[in-house]
Structure formats: structure tokens, C-alpha cells
Design a protein around this motif. Structure first.
Motif, PDB file in Angstrom:
ATOM      1  N   ARG A  70       0.852  -1.181   0.000  1.00  0.00           N
ATOM      2  CA  ARG A  70       0.000   0.000   0.000  1.00  0.00           C
ATOM      3  C   ARG A  70       0.900   1.247   0.000  1.00  0.00           C
ATOM      4  O   ARG A  70       1.826   1.347   0.804  1.00  0.00           O
ATOM      5  CB  ARG A  70      -0.910   0.021   1.225  1.00  0.00           C
ATOM      6  CG  ARG A  70      -1.933  -1.113   1.249  1.00  0.00           C
ATOM      7  CD  ARG A  70      -2.788  -1.038   2.501  1.00  0.00           C
ATOM      8  NE  ARG A  70      -3.753  -2.142   2.552  1.00  0.00           N
ATOM      9  CZ  ARG A  70      -4.585  -2.355   3.574  1.00  0.00           C
ATOM     10  NH1 ARG A  70      -4.570  -1.519   4.619  1.00  0.00           N
ATOM     11  NH2 ARG A  70      -5.422  -3.375   3.552  1.00  0.00           N
ATOM     12  N   VAL A  71       0.565   2.173  -0.881  1.00  0.00           N
ATOM     13  CA  VAL A  71       1.366   3.379  -1.032  1.00  0.00           C
ATOM     14  C   VAL A  71       0.706   4.519  -0.280  1.00  0.00           C
ATOM     15  O   VAL A  71      -0.491   4.783  -0.463  1.00  0.00           O
ATOM     16  CB  VAL A  71       1.543   3.737  -2.526  1.00  0.00           C
ATOM     17  CG1 VAL A  71       2.330   5.038  -2.674  1.00  0.00           C
ATOM     18  CG2 VAL A  71       2.246   2.601  -3.254  1.00  0.00           C
ATOM     19  N   TYR A  72       1.488   5.198   0.553  1.00  0.00           N
ATOM     20  CA  TYR A  72       1.003   6.337   1.328  1.00  0.00           C
ATOM     21  C   TYR A  72       1.817   7.573   0.952  1.00  0.00           C
ATOM     22  O   TYR A  72       3.050   7.515   0.852  1.00  0.00           O
ATOM     23  CB  TYR A  72       1.132   6.078   2.832  1.00  0.00           C
ATOM     24  CG  TYR A  72       0.229   4.972   3.328  1.00  0.00           C
ATOM     25  CD1 TYR A  72      -1.053   5.254   3.804  1.00  0.00           C
ATOM     26  CD2 TYR A  72       0.657   3.642   3.320  1.00  0.00           C
ATOM     27  CE1 TYR A  72      -1.884   4.227   4.249  1.00  0.00           C
ATOM     28  CE2 TYR A  72      -0.163   2.619   3.775  1.00  0.00           C
ATOM     29  CZ  TYR A  72      -1.436   2.922   4.230  1.00  0.00           C
ATOM     30  OH  TYR A  72      -2.261   1.917   4.676  1.00  0.00           O
ATOM     31  N   VAL A  73       1.092   8.673   0.765  1.00  0.00           N
ATOM     32  CA  VAL A  73       1.731   9.934   0.392  1.00  0.00           C
ATOM     33  C   VAL A  73       1.893  10.793   1.633  1.00  0.00           C
ATOM     34  O   VAL A  73       0.926  10.993   2.392  1.00  0.00           O
ATOM     35  CB  VAL A  73       0.887  10.676  -0.668  1.00  0.00           C
ATOM     36  CG1 VAL A  73       1.538  12.004  -1.018  1.00  0.00           C
ATOM     37  CG2 VAL A  73       0.740   9.812  -1.913  1.00  0.00           C
ATOM     38  N   ALA A  74       3.101  11.284   1.868  1.00  0.00           N
ATOM     39  CA  ALA A  74       3.347  12.138   3.025  1.00  0.00           C
ATOM     40  C   ALA A  74       2.681  13.485   2.834  1.00  0.00           C
ATOM     41  O   ALA A  74       2.754  14.084   1.764  1.00  0.00           O
ATOM     42  CB  ALA A  74       4.848  12.314   3.225  1.00  0.00           C
ATOM     43  N   ASP A  75       1.994  13.953   3.887  1.00  0.00           N
ATOM     44  CA  ASP A  75       1.314  15.245   3.854  1.00  0.00           C
ATOM     45  C   ASP A  75       1.974  16.128   4.900  1.00  0.00           C
ATOM     46  O   ASP A  75       1.973  15.803   6.087  1.00  0.00           O
ATOM     47  CB  ASP A  75      -0.170  15.053   4.159  1.00  0.00           C
ATOM     48  CG  ASP A  75      -0.970  16.333   3.905  1.00  0.00           C
ATOM     49  OD1 ASP A  75      -0.326  17.366   3.658  1.00  0.00           O
ATOM     50  OD2 ASP A  75      -2.196  16.279   3.963  1.00  0.00           O
ATOM     51  N   ASN A  76       2.516  17.240   4.467  1.00  0.00           N
ATOM     52  CA  ASN A  76       3.267  18.107   5.359  1.00  0.00           C
ATOM     53  C   ASN A  76       2.530  19.415   5.600  1.00  0.00           C
ATOM     54  O   ASN A  76       3.094  20.487   5.539  1.00  0.00           O
ATOM     55  CB  ASN A  76       4.644  18.402   4.762  1.00  0.00           C
ATOM     56  CG  ASN A  76       5.596  18.918   5.826  1.00  0.00           C
ATOM     57  OD1 ASN A  76       5.445  18.587   6.990  1.00  0.00           O
ATOM     58  ND2 ASN A  76       6.550  19.714   5.423  1.00  0.00           N
ATOM     59  N   CYS A  77       1.243  19.326   5.871  1.00  0.00           N
ATOM     60  CA  CYS A  77       0.462  20.530   6.141  1.00  0.00           C
ATOM     61  C   CYS A  77      -0.316  20.354   7.441  1.00  0.00           C
ATOM     62  O   CYS A  77      -0.400  19.266   7.991  1.00  0.00           O
ATOM     63  CB  CYS A  77      -0.485  20.847   4.993  1.00  0.00           C
ATOM     64  SG  CYS A  77      -1.509  19.467   4.499  1.00  0.00           S
ATOM     65  N   GLY A  78      -0.903  21.429   7.921  1.00  0.00           N
ATOM     66  CA  GLY A  78      -1.575  21.411   9.215  1.00  0.00           C
ATOM     67  C   GLY A  78      -2.942  20.763   9.161  1.00  0.00           C
ATOM     68  O   GLY A  78      -3.493  20.457   8.100  1.00  0.00           O
ATOM     69  N   LEU A  79      -3.553  20.579  10.338  1.00  0.00           N
ATOM     70  CA  LEU A  79      -4.868  19.956  10.418  1.00  0.00           C
ATOM     71  C   LEU A  79      -5.939  20.806   9.738  1.00  0.00           C
ATOM     72  O   LEU A  79      -6.927  20.284   9.221  1.00  0.00           O
ATOM     73  CB  LEU A  79      -5.237  19.740  11.899  1.00  0.00           C
ATOM     74  CG  LEU A  79      -4.443  18.658  12.641  1.00  0.00           C
ATOM     75  CD1 LEU A  79      -4.787  18.707  14.127  1.00  0.00           C
ATOM     76  CD2 LEU A  79      -4.765  17.292  12.076  1.00  0.00           C
ATOM     77  N   TYR A  80      -5.706  22.123   9.715  1.00  0.00           N
ATOM     78  CA  TYR A  80      -6.718  22.981   9.119  1.00  0.00           C
ATOM     79  C   TYR A  80      -6.850  22.764   7.622  1.00  0.00           C
ATOM     80  O   TYR A  80      -7.845  23.154   6.995  1.00  0.00           O
ATOM     81  CB  TYR A  80      -6.374  24.452   9.399  1.00  0.00           C
ATOM     82  CG  TYR A  80      -5.164  24.943   8.675  1.00  0.00           C
ATOM     83  CD1 TYR A  80      -3.894  24.726   9.179  1.00  0.00           C
ATOM     84  CD2 TYR A  80      -5.279  25.631   7.464  1.00  0.00           C
ATOM     85  CE1 TYR A  80      -2.772  25.168   8.522  1.00  0.00           C
ATOM     86  CE2 TYR A  80      -4.142  26.084   6.793  1.00  0.00           C
ATOM     87  CZ  TYR A  80      -2.891  25.845   7.338  1.00  0.00           C
ATOM     88  OH  TYR A  80      -1.780  26.277   6.686  1.00  0.00           O
ATOM     89  N   THR A  94      -3.620   1.402  -4.924  1.00  0.00           N
ATOM     90  CA  THR A  94      -3.137   0.367  -4.002  1.00  0.00           C
ATOM     91  C   THR A  94      -3.888   0.368  -2.679  1.00  0.00           C
ATOM     92  O   THR A  94      -3.554  -0.413  -1.778  1.00  0.00           O
ATOM     93  CB  THR A  94      -1.633   0.558  -3.732  1.00  0.00           C
ATOM     94  OG1 THR A  94      -1.411   1.873  -3.182  1.00  0.00           O
ATOM     95  CG2 THR A  94      -0.826   0.385  -4.990  1.00  0.00           C
ATOM     96  N   GLY A  95      -4.893   1.252  -2.537  1.00  0.00           N
ATOM     97  CA  GLY A  95      -5.651   1.299  -1.286  1.00  0.00           C
ATOM     98  C   GLY A  95      -4.939   2.047  -0.189  1.00  0.00           C
ATOM     99  O   GLY A  95      -5.231   1.824   1.005  1.00  0.00           O
ATOM    100  N   GLY A  96      -4.022   2.922  -0.550  1.00  0.00           N
ATOM    101  CA  GLY A  96      -3.284   3.693   0.447  1.00  0.00           C
ATOM    102  C   GLY A  96      -4.007   4.978   0.806  1.00  0.00           C
ATOM    103  O   GLY A  96      -5.232   5.078   0.713  1.00  0.00           O
ATOM    104  N   GLY A  97      -3.258   5.956   1.224  1.00  0.00           N
ATOM    105  CA  GLY A  97      -3.862   7.218   1.630  1.00  0.00           C
ATOM    106  C   GLY A  97      -2.815   8.289   1.848  1.00  0.00           C
ATOM    107  O   GLY A  97      -1.661   8.155   1.411  1.00  0.00           O
ATOM    108  N   ARG A  98      -3.240   9.345   2.537  1.00  0.00           N
ATOM    109  CA  ARG A  98      -2.358  10.446   2.876  1.00  0.00           C
ATOM    110  C   ARG A  98      -2.044  10.387   4.359  1.00  0.00           C
ATOM    111  O   ARG A  98      -2.938  10.255   5.189  1.00  0.00           O
ATOM    112  CB  ARG A  98      -3.030  11.777   2.549  1.00  0.00           C
ATOM    113  CG  ARG A  98      -3.212  12.041   1.071  1.00  0.00           C
ATOM    114  CD  ARG A  98      -4.077  13.264   0.868  1.00  0.00           C
ATOM    115  NE  ARG A  98      -3.566  14.407   1.608  1.00  0.00           N
ATOM    116  CZ  ARG A  98      -4.336  15.397   2.066  1.00  0.00           C
ATOM    117  NH1 ARG A  98      -5.634  15.355   1.892  1.00  0.00           N
ATOM    118  NH2 ARG A  98      -3.800  16.412   2.710  1.00  0.00           N
ATOM    119  N   LEU A  99      -0.751  10.480   4.687  1.00  0.00           N
ATOM    120  CA  LEU A  99      -0.320  10.509   6.079  1.00  0.00           C
ATOM    121  C   LEU A  99      -0.089  11.957   6.471  1.00  0.00           C
ATOM    122  O   LEU A  99       0.794  12.628   5.923  1.00  0.00           O
ATOM    123  CB  LEU A  99       0.951   9.679   6.267  1.00  0.00           C
ATOM    124  CG  LEU A  99       0.828   8.187   5.947  1.00  0.00           C
ATOM    125  CD1 LEU A  99       2.168   7.494   6.132  1.00  0.00           C
ATOM    126  CD2 LEU A  99      -0.237   7.536   6.824  1.00  0.00           C
TER     127      LEU A  99
END
Length: 413
Positions: A283-293, A374-379
Motif C-alpha cells: 500500500r502506497v502512502y503519500v506524506a502530507d506536510n500541512c496542518g490539520l486545518y 493500491t488502497g493507500g492514503g495520505r499521512l
């Protein structure tokens, strides 16, 4: 009376020369005896041979025979005080570089030209530790430049056979190196093949089912640090897509601190070929480097820039698709919809691959499509609102070691 005196004078005159001749000959004989002659000749004609002691010989004969005997003795026995070292016994030889040597110009060409490195299949390594790690991993050396002979003697002898060894001035190495304090040795190697490399046993025992995909990473220092973190966390492999900086650039090698020879690196991949290098069911996950907002902002917008590290540039293959939608008046989302989850949630149940994008261009649309397929997501890595995004190397380290922590917890360690 006068006649008598005259006769006496005539008679005694011959006696004086005889006495003088006898006295001179006697002295000559004495000097000859002092010189230990081989034979003594007396006035009577008698010849006496003198026997020499067994351990003595005439000086002249000894002087003539001594150089030959000494040379023969040195050839047979060798120097008694000097024992050849192991490096010398191996028969290795080195050349001294002179001004205008064409071999020296190839060093700077490899350093500065990525097309040359890729076409010729050569890389440049600098420093004793990095070269030792490369030799241990099975990298093939071709030429070594060094300023002091002991730097070469520290390397394994069996790895130096067939390698060109060239001694140069330290000033030349300073001109080629971009280090503040050069270490005095540089080597040109064949570009390593991850399939043929031999990685440390400790590294193989601690390998985790986590892969790292670098997307549009163009800063050499960041990529080198990311490779070092990947090796430290125990990634199974690192994939670099087209658009990334060359993993074998000298600055990346220096920042990696030997990580290139601890974890497999596959360079310059098309996105279509990336799934072929991942384990099954990854499963492929894309790194997310932003805030919760940003989560709420992303739900109201389809702009790529609202996804943190996502590049706000649509590939050319989507232009035609977009124009058709505009003509038909349909408003359709072109950005894949991915589930957003916190970086510390459980995302290592299956083999995982983490995509890290560059700080300037962000991740590509292809990475989002691969994650969706691949059924992954954003981290999501939450940061305080208003704070600039995290460094890509820092974000990669956080995610990789968080994945390692989750696997250790699952295994009860």
C-alpha cells in the motif's frame, strides 16, 4: 804514500754502494713482512711461501671478491634488516601523475557531469571510510588517486588487483574536492548495481517491510539525509523517480554517510515501473506536510496546492481531458480522492511504501494515483497553523521511524 792512499780509496769505494743497497733491500723486506706477503724472496734466490690462517685472505683478493659476494648474498638472502610487507609482496605498483596527465581530467568530469556519469557508468567516491564501505559492499574500483601511500595500504589488498593506482600531489586533491579538509584519497568506481551488491548482515536482519519512494527531490543534502534515515530505519529499498537529483552525486554521497552501501537504491524510475519494484500487496502512502486545518480546506477545494506537498501543475496528458470537460460544462474533480489519516495511526498492517515529495515542487499526480490504486492514503503530519512546512528529510524520518515503532509494537518488542 799518496799512491797507497789512492789505491785504498779505489779499493774501498765499491764497498759503500754495496752496503747502501743491502740496507735498502733489508728495509724493503721488512715492509713486505709487515704487509703479510704470500711469498718471501730472499737474495740467495730462496722462496718461502707463507701459509695464511683459514679465516684470512689477502687484502687485494678480498677487495675484489667482496662486492660480488655481497651482491650474490643480497640476491639469495635478501636484506636481513628489512622484511617485505604484505602490500609489497602482493606485487602492487603505482604511478606518479605528472602535469598534463589526462587521467586527472576525468575526475572533474565525473564530479560535474551527470550525463557523463550515467553514460560511462562511473561514480566518484572520496574519503577512506566511504571507499572502505564501497569495497566491502562489492563495488568495483577502477582508479584510485591518493597523496600518501599509507592511505592505499589501509584498503584490502585483494580489492586492489587490476586497479590503477596513481599518486598525486595533495594540492591537486584539494583542487578537485569540495571538502574543507580533504582526506587525501579519491576513487573512480563502476556505478553500483543493487542486484550485485552485498549489504551488511546486520542491515539485512533488521530490514522492515517498508519502502521509500522519493518524488521530485532535487536538493542533494535532503536526499542524502533521507537515504541515511532509510538505512537507519531499516527500509527494504529506496526508489527514486525521474526528476530527483542523482543519488550518486558527490554531495548526496557525502550527506548519506555510507547509506548508499547499506540499503538498495534504484535510480531514475518512470512511475509506470515503480509497482514492479514493490513487494506484492504493498500500500502506497503519500506524506502530507500541512496542518490539520488543511483537511477542511481540501474538502472544499480540488486545487493541488491545498494538499500540502502536492504539485500545483497538471501533466500535459490531463490538459485535453480538462478542455473537454470545460466544453461540456461538466465540473469534474481530476485529483484522486485519498483518505487522510494521522501519521501515528496504524498504517503498517500490510507492506507499505511512503512517498516523499520535494519542498518546492511537491509530490506528483502519479504518486496520488498510485496511492489510490493500491488502497493507500495520505499521512498527515500536523504542524501549528501558520508555520512553514517541515523539511522533507525531517518528514521522511518521522514517518519511517513511526512505521518502525508500529511494527515493533505489533511484534511485541
Amino acid at each position: 804514500m799518496a799512491a797507497l792512499v789512492k789505491r785504498v780509496g779505489l779499493g774501498t769505494r765499491p764497498l759503500l754502494p754495496v752496503l747502501q743497497a743491502w740496507d735498502l733491500d733489508a728495509r724493503r723486506w721488512v715492509r713486505a713482512l709487515r704487509r703479510s706477503p704470500v711469498k718471501v724472496l730472499f737474495p740467495s734466490g730462496e722462496v718461502v711461501e707463507r701459509k695464511l690462517d683459514p679465516g684470512k685472505q689477502p687484502r687485494k683478493a678480498a677487495a675484489e671478491a667482496s662486492p660480488r659476494e655481497q651482491r650474490q648474498k643480497q640476491q639469495i638472502q635478501g636484506p636481513a634488516s628489512q622484511t617485505p610487507s604484505t602490500w609489497e609482496e602482493s606485487g602492487l605498483r603505482y604511478d606518479k601523475a605528472f602535469p598534463g596527465d589526462k587521467r586527472l581530467s576525468s575526475v572533474m568530469t565525473i564530479v560535474k557531469s551527470r550525463p557523463f556519469r550515467e553514460k560511462q557508468g562511473k561514480i566518484l567516491l572520496e574519503g577512506r571510510r566511504l571507499i572502505a564501505d564501497a569495497l566491502k559492499a562489492g563495488a568495483v574500483p577502477q582508479i584510485f588517486f591518493f597523496s600518501r601511500l599509507e592511505y592505499i595500504k589501509e584498503l584490502p589488498i585483494e580489492k586492489l588487483k587490476g586497479v590503477s593506482l596513481i599518486k598525486v600531489k595533495f594540492e591537486d586533491i584539494k583542487d578537485w574536492s569540495d571538502l574543507v579538509t580533504p582526506q587525501g584519497i579519491m576513487g573512480i568506481f563502476a556505478k553500483p548495481d543493487h542486484v550485485k551488491m552485498t549489504y551488511p548482515e546486520t542491515q539485512l536482519r533488521h530490514t522492515l517491510p517498508i519502502s521509500l519512494i522519493c518524488d521530485n527531490l532535487r536538493d542533494p543534502g535532503n536526499l542524502g539525509t533521507i537515504l541515511r534515515s532509510a538505512a537507519g530505519a531499516g527500509c527494504i529499498k529506496v526508489l527514486l523517480t525521474k526528476g530527483c537529483v542523482d543519488a550518486w552525486e558527490p554531495k548526496v554521497l557525502r550527506a548519506g554517510m555510507g547509506a548508499h552501501f547499506q540499503v538498495p537504491i534504484i535510480n531514475n524510475l518512470d512511475w509506470e515501473a515503480v509497482p514492479d519494484h514493490l513487494p506484492t500487496d504493498t500500500r502506497v502512502y503519500v506524506a502530507d506536510n500541512c496542518g490539520l486545518y488543511v483537511q477542511a480546506q481540501a474538502q472544499r477545494s480540488n486545487k493541488a496546492s491545498d494538499y500540502g506537498w502536492v504539485r500545483d501543475q497538471r501533466p500535459l496528458k490531463f490538459h485535453e481531458y480538462e478542455e473537454e470537460d470545460l466544453e461540456s460544462g461538466a465540473s469534474q474533480c481530476w485529483l484522486p480522492e485519498l483518505e487522510v489519516q494521522s501519521y501515528d495511526s496504524d498504517w503498517t498492517e500490510a507492506p507499505a511504501a511512503v512517498v516523499i515529495g520535494g519542498e518546492t515542487h511537491g509530490v506528483s499526480l502519479e504518486s496520488l494515483q498510485l496511492a489510490e490504486s493500491t488502497g493507500g492514503g495520505r499521512l498527515l503530519i500536523p504542524v501549528v497553523p501558520g508555520v512553514d512546512s517541515l523539511n522533507s528529510a525531517m518528514a521522511a524520518s518521522i514517518l519511517l521511524f513511526e512505521g518502525k515503532r508500529q511494527l515493533r509494537v505489533r511484534d511485541g518488542r
